[in-house]
Design an enzyme around this catalytic site. Sequence first.
Site, PDB file in Angstrom:
ATOM      1  N   GLY A 116       9.525  40.047 -11.100  1.00  0.00           N
ATOM      2  CA  GLY A 116      10.061  38.716 -11.422  1.00  0.00           C
ATOM      3  C   GLY A 116       9.912  37.684 -10.317  1.00  0.00           C
ATOM      4  N   ASP A 117      10.355  36.494 -10.694  1.00  0.00           N
ATOM      5  CA  ASP A 117      10.218  35.314  -9.839  1.00  0.00           C
ATOM      6  C   ASP A 117      10.980  35.454  -8.514  1.00  0.00           C
ATOM      7  OD1 ASP A 117       9.625  32.433  -9.573  1.00  0.00           O
ATOM      8  OD2 ASP A 117      11.800  32.225  -9.722  1.00  0.00           O
ATOM      9  N   ARG A 147       9.652  47.042 -15.745  1.00  0.00           N
ATOM     10  CA  ARG A 147       8.971  47.656 -16.895  1.00  0.00           C
ATOM     11  C   ARG A 147       7.462  47.470 -16.820  1.00  0.00           C
ATOM     12  NH1 ARG A 147      11.954  44.352 -21.430  1.00  0.00           N
ATOM     13  NH2 ARG A 147      11.041  42.812 -20.039  1.00  0.00           N
ATOM     14  N   GLY A 283      24.427  32.483   2.814  1.00  0.00           N
ATOM     15  CA  GLY A 283      23.500  32.961   3.848  1.00  0.00           C
ATOM     16  C   GLY A 283      22.772  31.822   4.547  1.00  0.00           C
ATOM     17  N   HIS A 342      27.977  28.201  -5.629  1.00  0.00           N
ATOM     18  CA  HIS A 342      27.517  27.716  -4.321  1.00  0.00           C
ATOM     19  C   HIS A 342      28.474  26.672  -3.718  1.00  0.00           C
ATOM     20  CE1 HIS A 342      24.045  29.909  -5.397  1.00  0.00           C
ATOM     21  NE2 HIS A 342      23.364  28.956  -6.001  1.00  0.00           N
ATOM     22  N   LYS A 438      19.944  18.318 -11.183  1.00  0.00           N
ATOM     23  CA  LYS A 438      18.508  18.628 -11.153  1.00  0.00           C
ATOM     24  C   LYS A 438      17.742  17.374 -11.541  1.00  0.00           C
ATOM     25  CE  LYS A 438      18.713  23.560 -11.844  1.00  0.00           C
ATOM     26  NZ  LYS A 438      17.845  24.136 -10.836  1.00  0.00           N
ATOM     27  N   GLN A 479      20.487  21.390   3.944  1.00  0.00           N
ATOM     28  CA  GLN A 479      19.030  21.385   3.752  1.00  0.00           C
ATOM     29  C   GLN A 479      18.595  20.095   3.100  1.00  0.00           C
ATOM     30  OE1 GLN A 479      18.765  24.801   1.081  1.00  0.00           O
ATOM     31  NE2 GLN A 479      18.629  23.469  -0.682  1.00  0.00           N
ATOM     32  N   LEU A 486      27.619  12.826  13.144  1.00  0.00           N
ATOM     33  CA  LEU A 486      28.917  12.171  13.026  1.00  0.00           C
ATOM     34  C   LEU A 486      28.697  10.673  13.114  1.00  0.00           C
ATOM     35  CD1 LEU A 486      32.042  12.453  13.033  1.00  0.00           C
ATOM     36  CD2 LEU A 486      31.919  12.576  15.521  1.00  0.00           C
ATOM     37  N   ARG A 570      18.855   8.503  -9.432  1.00  0.00           N
ATOM     38  CA  ARG A 570      20.002   8.930  -8.619  1.00  0.00           C
ATOM     39  C   ARG A 570      21.105   9.569  -9.471  1.00  0.00           C
ATOM     40  NH1 ARG A 570      17.711   5.237  -5.346  1.00  0.00           N
ATOM     41  NH2 ARG A 570      17.920   5.715  -3.136  1.00  0.00           N
TER      42      ARG A 570
HETATM   43  N1  NDP Z   1      14.504  32.830  -9.678  1.00  0.00           N
HETATM   44  C1  NDP Z   1      15.401  32.235  -8.937  1.00  0.00           C
HETATM   45  O1  NDP Z   1      15.123  31.284  -8.209  1.00  0.00           O
HETATM   46  C2  NDP Z   1      16.829  32.703  -8.941  1.00  0.00           C
HETATM   47  C3  NDP Z   1      17.217  33.782  -9.715  1.00  0.00           C
HETATM   48  N2  NDP Z   1      18.506  34.216  -9.676  1.00  0.00           N
HETATM   49  C4  NDP Z   1      18.916  35.375 -10.460  1.00  0.00           C
HETATM   50  O2  NDP Z   1      18.155  36.496 -10.056  1.00  0.00           O
HETATM   51  C5  NDP Z   1      17.861  37.328 -11.154  1.00  0.00           C
HETATM   52  C6  NDP Z   1      16.357  37.455 -11.273  1.00  0.00           C
HETATM   53  O3  NDP Z   1      15.791  36.185 -11.425  1.00  0.00           O
HETATM   54  P1  NDP Z   1      14.259  35.987 -11.822  1.00  0.00           P
HETATM   55  O4  NDP Z   1      13.395  36.798 -10.960  1.00  0.00           O
HETATM   56  O5  NDP Z   1      14.042  34.532 -11.886  1.00  0.00           O
HETATM   57  O6  NDP Z   1      14.250  36.577 -13.281  1.00  0.00           O
HETATM   58  P2  NDP Z   1      13.042  36.887 -14.222  1.00  0.00           P
HETATM   59  O7  NDP Z   1      13.293  36.224 -15.517  1.00  0.00           O
HETATM   60  O8  NDP Z   1      11.745  36.620 -13.544  1.00  0.00           O
HETATM   61  O9  NDP Z   1      13.251  38.449 -14.480  1.00  0.00           O
HETATM   62  C7  NDP Z   1      13.000  39.431 -13.518  1.00  0.00           C
HETATM   63  C8  NDP Z   1      12.330  40.603 -14.214  1.00  0.00           C
HETATM   64  O10 NDP Z   1      13.228  41.172 -15.154  1.00  0.00           O
HETATM   65  C9  NDP Z   1      12.504  41.620 -16.300  1.00  0.00           C
HETATM   66  N3  NDP Z   1      13.034  40.948 -17.477  1.00  0.00           N
HETATM   67  C10 NDP Z   1      13.037  39.623 -17.741  1.00  0.00           C
HETATM   68  N4  NDP Z   1      13.629  39.384 -18.919  1.00  0.00           N
HETATM   69  C11 NDP Z   1      14.017  40.558 -19.396  1.00  0.00           C
HETATM   70  C12 NDP Z   1      14.697  40.966 -20.574  1.00  0.00           C
HETATM   71  N5  NDP Z   1      15.109  40.081 -21.464  1.00  0.00           N
HETATM   72  N6  NDP Z   1      14.959  42.275 -20.740  1.00  0.00           N
HETATM   73  C13 NDP Z   1      14.572  43.167 -19.834  1.00  0.00           C
HETATM   74  N7  NDP Z   1      13.913  42.831 -18.707  1.00  0.00           N
HETATM   75  C14 NDP Z   1      13.650  41.555 -18.490  1.00  0.00           C
HETATM   76  C15 NDP Z   1      11.053  41.247 -16.074  1.00  0.00           C
HETATM   77  O11 NDP Z   1      10.383  42.387 -15.561  1.00  0.00           O
HETATM   78  P3  NDP Z   1       9.627  43.437 -16.476  1.00  0.00           P
HETATM   79  O12 NDP Z   1       9.252  42.765 -17.734  1.00  0.00           O
HETATM   80  O13 NDP Z   1       8.453  43.826 -15.637  1.00  0.00           O
HETATM   81  O14 NDP Z   1      10.596  44.527 -16.639  1.00  0.00           O
HETATM   82  C16 NDP Z   1      11.114  40.207 -14.982  1.00  0.00           C
HETATM   83  O15 NDP Z   1       9.965  40.212 -14.183  1.00  0.00           O
HETATM   84  C17 NDP Z   1      18.522  36.688 -12.362  1.00  0.00           C
HETATM   85  O16 NDP Z   1      19.800  37.238 -12.520  1.00  0.00           O
HETATM   86  C18 NDP Z   1      18.644  35.225 -11.945  1.00  0.00           C
HETATM   87  O17 NDP Z   1      19.714  34.595 -12.600  1.00  0.00           O
HETATM   88  C19 NDP Z   1      19.434  33.644  -8.857  1.00  0.00           C
HETATM   89  C20 NDP Z   1      19.112  32.579  -8.071  1.00  0.00           C
HETATM   90  C21 NDP Z   1      17.796  31.988  -8.073  1.00  0.00           C
HETATM   91  O1  LIG Z   2      21.096  29.655  -7.409  1.00  0.00           O
HETATM   92  C1  LIG Z   2      20.322  28.745  -7.599  1.00  0.00           C
HETATM   93  O2  LIG Z   2      19.832  28.097  -6.536  1.00  0.00           O
HETATM   94  C2  LIG Z   2      18.644  27.333  -6.634  1.00  0.00           C
HETATM   95  C3  LIG Z   2      18.613  26.432  -5.408  1.00  0.00           C
HETATM   96  O3  LIG Z   2      18.559  27.218  -4.261  1.00  0.00           O
HETATM   97  P1  LIG Z   2      17.933  26.627  -2.933  1.00  0.00           P
HETATM   98  O4  LIG Z   2      18.207  27.656  -1.928  1.00  0.00           O
HETATM   99  O5  LIG Z   2      16.478  26.414  -3.209  1.00  0.00           O
HETATM  100  O6  LIG Z   2      18.615  25.338  -2.685  1.00  0.00           O
HETATM  101  C4  LIG Z   2      18.590  26.529  -7.899  1.00  0.00           C
HETATM  102  O7  LIG Z   2      17.319  25.927  -8.030  1.00  0.00           O
HETATM  103  C5  LIG Z   2      18.828  27.430  -9.077  1.00  0.00           C
HETATM  104  O8  LIG Z   2      18.914  26.661 -10.257  1.00  0.00           O
HETATM  105  C6  LIG Z   2      20.112  28.207  -8.934  1.00  0.00           C
HETATM  106  O9  LIG Z   2      20.178  29.191  -9.931  1.00  0.00           O
END
Ligand code: NDP
Ligand SMILES: O=C1O[C@H](COP(=O)(O)O)[C@@H](O)[C@H](O)[C@H]1O
Length: 593
Positions: A116-117, A147, A283, A342, A438, A479, A486, A570
Amino acid sequence: MATVPSSTLSKAHMNSCSIGFYCNKDLFFSSVSPKRFVPRKLTLCSNHNSYPNAVSMHDGSVVKKVNPIENEVSAKKLKEAVLSVSPPLQEQKDGAGLDFNTENSTVSITIVGASGDLAKKKIFPALFALYYEGCLPEHFSIFGYARSKMTDAELRVMVSRTLTCRIDKRENCDEKMEQFLQRCFYHSGQYDSQEHFRDLDRKLKEHEAGRVSNRLFYLSIPPNIFVDAVKCASVSASAANGWTRVIVEKPFGRDSESSAALTKSLKQYLDEDQIFRIDHYLGKELVENLSVLRFSNLIFEPLWSRQYIRNVQFIFSENFGTEGRGGYFDNYGIVRDIMQNHLLQILALFAMETPVSLDAEDIRNEKVKVLRSMRTLTLDDIVIGQYKGDTRGGVTYPGYIDDNTVPKDSLTPTFAAAALFIDNPRWDGVPFLMKAGKALHKRGAEIRVQFRHVPGNLYKKTFGTDLDQATNELVIRVQPDEAIYLKINNKVPGLGMRLDRSNLNLLYAARYSKEIPDAYERLLLDAIEGERRLFIRSDELDAAWSLFTPVLKEIEEKKVTPEYYPYGSRGPVIAHYLAARHKVRWGDIIEDE
Ligand SMILES: NC(=O)C1=CN([C@@H]2O[C@H](COP(=O)(O)OP(=O)(O)OC[C@H]3O[C@@H](n4cnc5c(N)ncnc54)[C@H](OP(=O)(O)O)[C@@H]3O)[C@@H](O)[C@H]2O)C=CC1
Ligand SMILES: O=C1O[C@H](COP(=O)(O)O)[C@@H](O)[C@H](O)[C@H]1O
């Protein structure tokens, strides 16, 4: 056990992730990182039962005595010292400080949702940065689990695309990357399959090669599969003889009920001290520094109350929309995505009383008191907005509902501003304003502390009637371009008497040459070391949800229409009215004027 007061302890050596210190003239060495060199660790030490040449620290970690060589000990000697300490098994309870860094033990980090992302963007790069800095234990391996079908080699190619070296640390970068990638492996499986997690367990065991195993699972997956994955990891892939910890990503539910249900389900498989609920804003360097600023500078703490502070603002803005994450976002909205976690966490750190110590529980106790003293929000305390498409300079920017994963009739707020109050003696009547959005005109996160007017100010005429201009403001810019400044009133040099507002400015880039670590680095290292200070405890989470749940329900039940604002603007005008109701102006807007 004999204890030694902290006054007899002094720091002797710092080397990457290790420190040495004197205790009653004997030199002791601990493998904790420099950032761990905090008074908490050094408040007490006592002779360790099992090791005549070691001491037990206040937090349960064990440190080893080495021969003092004046004030300097070579890094090699320190390393040898720590490698020769192997805590007995009964010491391997969760949180024991030194147990991962010995010849005898390993740490396996499994990123669940590795395709994932978040994994690609943040987790793997943060682990690499820790590896580069020498902060990961000698024996570690990283497993991606998801998966998607992938080989180890394919995972490495995927991960390598997002690894970077710090600008200030490029030495042997390619070599280090290669070494790091060789420690990364992949296992494909379903999130709810005990069998697939058992297969993972087998692979982990091969890598652990009979050493004490410590296992960290990072749940980087959508929340609806958290519990399945925790169940399988805990039942089929827990560490046999070391600790097992799970980092849980947000969102932790979407209201009080679902959050409580999630906690209850997780606790079927894990103890509270195994659950590391991550809020990556905790963090961030300047958020970490907040307590330092307050509690180690005499000039701030006495002013830190309703007596001198007129209002505090927590502002988050992004200059991009929900691009790619609309599916997730639409179910949550900006209040749940940013404010309830946050910004509220930062608020709690900002407003808490002085903790008894820097121990995780002492800090979290103070934060939870603040949260529980806060007034539950009502519809009068909050305004919402949603961005719409806009065309500027020949470029067309999409609206929120133009995202294919968002329903066309969605009322989900992408912007919100809120006024919160802490009903305690320190903060009675002080508005704590939050604003998050956003697709605004710029990206940033900051805390603004607006002070009261100088009583009977001799110079007030010089400022005309605009009192906003005459008050001091402390800005903590989280950031980008980390800074603390101040705003003060100053005489413009010259023969006349003209005042202006100038900044006493601590700009991090100018003051410190070191690149600031990403928040995920700090938090991952903390989780590996069993440091819970920056993770959310379940009672904090409950308190945070109870503040926002009623108003979120009301907004949704009444289908409150958000005020639409153009992408890149804004934000909605209604935010100004909210602030004005509390006789306040948004500091960021004044500064932009
Ligand atoms: N991306 C971000 O910037 C941030 C994300 N988060 C949190 O981190 C977690 C992961 O985020 P992110 O990586 O963006 O998520 P993704 O949507 O990219 O999901 C991560 C992985 O989970 C699996 N997946 C996605 N959807 C499903 C589904 N419906 N059922 C089963 N498996 C699924 C996929 O892997 P595969 O198909 O290979 O199994 C995917 O690559 C989430 O809880 C998100 O809320 C928090 C802060 C910021
Ligand atoms: O948790 C989240 O944070 C990001 C922003 O994080 P940053 O460290 O880049 O400021 C936000 O884009 C996202 O929507 C939210 O889920």
